[in-house]
Design a protein around this motif. Structure first.
Motif, PDB file in Angstrom:
ATOM      1  N   PRO A 164       0.835  -1.203   0.000  1.00 18.61           N
ATOM      2  CA  PRO A 164       0.000   0.000   0.000  1.00 18.61           C
ATOM      3  C   PRO A 164       0.879   1.267   0.000  1.00 18.61           C
ATOM      4  O   PRO A 164       1.911   1.299   0.674  1.00 18.61           O
ATOM      5  N   LEU A 165       0.462   2.264  -0.740  1.00 16.04           N
ATOM      6  CA  LEU A 165       1.178   3.546  -0.792  1.00 16.04           C
ATOM      7  C   LEU A 165       0.196   4.665  -0.489  1.00 16.04           C
ATOM      8  O   LEU A 165      -0.981   4.571  -0.854  1.00 16.04           O
ATOM      9  N   LEU A 166       0.687   5.728   0.129  1.00 11.08           N
ATOM     10  CA  LEU A 166      -0.143   6.917   0.357  1.00 11.08           C
ATOM     11  C   LEU A 166       0.738   8.131   0.117  1.00 11.08           C
ATOM     12  O   LEU A 166       1.827   8.235   0.701  1.00 11.08           O
ATOM     13  N   PHE A 167       0.292   9.029  -0.749  1.00  5.33           N
ATOM     14  CA  PHE A 167       1.140  10.194  -1.040  1.00  5.33           C
ATOM     15  C   PHE A 167       0.310  11.405  -1.427  1.00  5.33           C
ATOM     16  O   PHE A 167      -0.837  11.297  -1.880  1.00  5.33           O
ATOM     17  N   GLY A 168       0.942  12.582  -1.260  1.00  4.59           N
ATOM     18  CA  GLY A 168       0.286  13.848  -1.576  1.00  4.59           C
ATOM     19  C   GLY A 168       0.367  14.125  -3.067  1.00  4.59           C
ATOM     20  O   GLY A 168       1.440  13.996  -3.669  1.00  4.59           O
ATOM     21  N   THR A 169      -0.762  14.515  -3.656  1.00  6.27           N
ATOM     22  CA  THR A 169      -0.779  14.746  -5.105  1.00  6.27           C
ATOM     23  C   THR A 169      -1.067  16.200  -5.470  1.00  6.27           C
ATOM     24  O   THR A 169      -1.042  16.550  -6.648  1.00  6.27           O
ATOM     25  N   SER A 170      -1.360  17.064  -4.478  1.00  6.66           N
ATOM     26  CA  SER A 170      -1.651  18.467  -4.825  1.00  6.66           C
ATOM     27  C   SER A 170      -0.409  19.099  -5.443  1.00  6.66           C
ATOM     28  O   SER A 170       0.689  18.953  -4.900  1.00  6.66           O
ATOM     29  N   PRO A 171      -0.590  19.846  -6.540  1.00  5.81           N
ATOM     30  CA  PRO A 171       0.562  20.563  -7.098  1.00  5.81           C
ATOM     31  C   PRO A 171       0.828  21.822  -6.286  1.00  5.81           C
ATOM     32  O   PRO A 171       0.017  22.734  -6.276  1.00  5.81           O
ATOM     33  N   LEU A 172       1.927  21.849  -5.557  1.00  4.41           N
ATOM     34  CA  LEU A 172       2.246  22.999  -4.701  1.00  4.41           C
ATOM     35  C   LEU A 172       3.704  23.376  -4.890  1.00  4.41           C
ATOM     36  O   LEU A 172       4.559  22.508  -5.089  1.00  4.41           O
ATOM     37  N   LEU A 173       3.990  24.675  -4.748  1.00  7.81           N
ATOM     38  CA  LEU A 173       5.382  25.095  -4.872  1.00  7.81           C
ATOM     39  C   LEU A 173       6.000  25.374  -3.504  1.00  7.81           C
ATOM     40  O   LEU A 173       7.129  24.975  -3.231  1.00  7.81           O
ATOM     41  N   GLY A 174       5.251  26.030  -2.637  1.00 10.31           N
ATOM     42  CA  GLY A 174       5.760  26.269  -1.291  1.00 10.31           C
ATOM     43  C   GLY A 174       5.721  24.966  -0.496  1.00 10.31           C
ATOM     44  O   GLY A 174       5.001  24.039  -0.840  1.00 10.31           O
TER      45      GLY A 174
END
Ligand SMILES: Cc1ncc(COP(=O)(O)O)c(C=O)c1O
Length: 339
Positions: free
Chosen positions: A128-138
């Motif tokens: 299982p994997l869990l990761f952030g996908t929002s495109p963010l620069l800061g």
């Protein structure tokens, strides 16, 4: 069910594509449905927080065919809880336990023909994997996340079942800092271990034994397992490190319970490197490594040899794998059956 034909005793620990994987997206403050797919790729924004800021954690668990032909998963609720713990530390949204368990069970059902035969020593490994996908620069936490999971049949992590390994005490780097994220199954911890583990393998060892980052005095764990030492005597002792920079291994937690059931004394405490000479047996434990006996640990302070596998390690191994295979009574309710 027509099982695939594979060389079950010699699978090794590699990715083999199976029929189906599962993915699920967190958006607008809620989890969407589980999506089952035969596409082995994902599409995510190039600016996803997982990629540049390491907002990414994972788990590892196994499904086994039992002697009566059922499929058993070992303590998946613990993996769900550990993913939730890691998510809290990295400001991520984790799947609730019910969603995690549904994904696990359904993934195994849909890849049933890849579950190795009972008694083969192999298992269907779930990642299982869990990761952030929002495109963010800061540097900020994502608001969107992907939870996904694939399955792959595997054999033992180190060579073969109960075949002994050699470790080198790592003196040039540390794996994780106290009060850091060594207790989380964070992707970056493994990137941080690749150089030292690679160098040790190049020098003929199987892995490294990391020490605590504050004093380089206490044993933490190997790159992919917890550590335990056994002292034999009138009463056997199962001794395993307590440290806030190691992963809380579900295998080790189970072994502490089994050791107690077997009447051994269980010591969960800081272990100084000097104590390596006091053990009769030593082992590396984890889902992938199961229990792997350690025959030798080489350090700048000396070389330590152990009976591998010794009688206590073997007993722990037999009890743990017996419960997983459904041939020993599951008195603690650890096994979750798929059907
Ligand atoms: C660093 C590390 N320690 C320990 C373990 C063992 O944990 P578990 O028994 O839950 O698989 C693993 C493997 O998951 C690991 O990667």
């Amino acid at each position: 069910m027509d099982r695939v034909i594979l060389d079950w005793p010699n699978l090794g620990f590699h990715v083999r594509e199976t029929d189906i994987n599962v993915r699920c997206h967190y958006q607008g403050g809620e989890w969407g449905p589980l999506e089952f797919s035969d596409n082995h790729n994902l599409t995510i924004p190039m600016a996803a927080t997982a990629l540049h800021y390491g907002q990414s954690i994972f788990e590892g668990l196994k499904a086994f065919e039992t002697v009566d032909g059922r499929v058993a998963i070992f303590r998946p609720d613990e993996n769900a809880a550990r993913m939730q713990y890691g998510a809290r530390k990295l400001l991520m949204e984790a799947p609730p336990t019910s969603l995690f368990l549904e994904a696990v069970s359904e993934l195994v059902r849909q890849n049933r023909r890849f579950v190795p035969p009972a008694g083969s020593g192999a298992a269907l490994y779930l990642r299982p994997l869990l990761f952030g996908t929002s495109p963010l620069l800061g540097v900020r936490p994502a608001k969107e996340f992907t939870f996904c999971m694939f399955a792959t049949p595997v054999g033992p992590y180190f060579r073969s079942v109960l075949s002994p390994i050699r470790l080198r005490v790592e003196r040039e780097s540390h794996r994780a800092a106290p009060l850091g994220i060594g207790d989380v199954k964070a992707a970056g911890n493994y990137a941080a271990s690749m150089r030292s583990v690679g160098a040790a393998k190049h020098a003929g060892f199987d892995n490294v034994l990391y020490l605590d980052a504050r004093e380089s005095r206490y044993i933490d764990e190997t790159g992919a397992t917890n550590f335990f030492g056994i002292q034999s005597g009138d009463q056997h002792r199962y001794i395993t490190p307590r440290s806030n920079s190691i992963l809380a291994s579900i295998t080790n937690k189970s072994l502490m319970t089994i050791a107690d059931d077997l009447g051994y004394l269980v010591e969960h405490r800081p272990i100084a490197v000097d104590e390596l000479s006091s053990f009769d047996e030593a082992g590396a434990c984890g889902t992938a490594a199961v229990i792997t006996p350690i025959q030798e640990i080489v350090d700048s302070s000396g070389t330590y040899g152990y009976v591998a596998p010794g009688p206590v390690t073997r007993k722990l191994y037999d009890r743990l794998t017996g419960i997983q295979a459904g041939v020993m009574e599951d008195t603690h309710g650890w096994v979750h059956y798929v059907d």
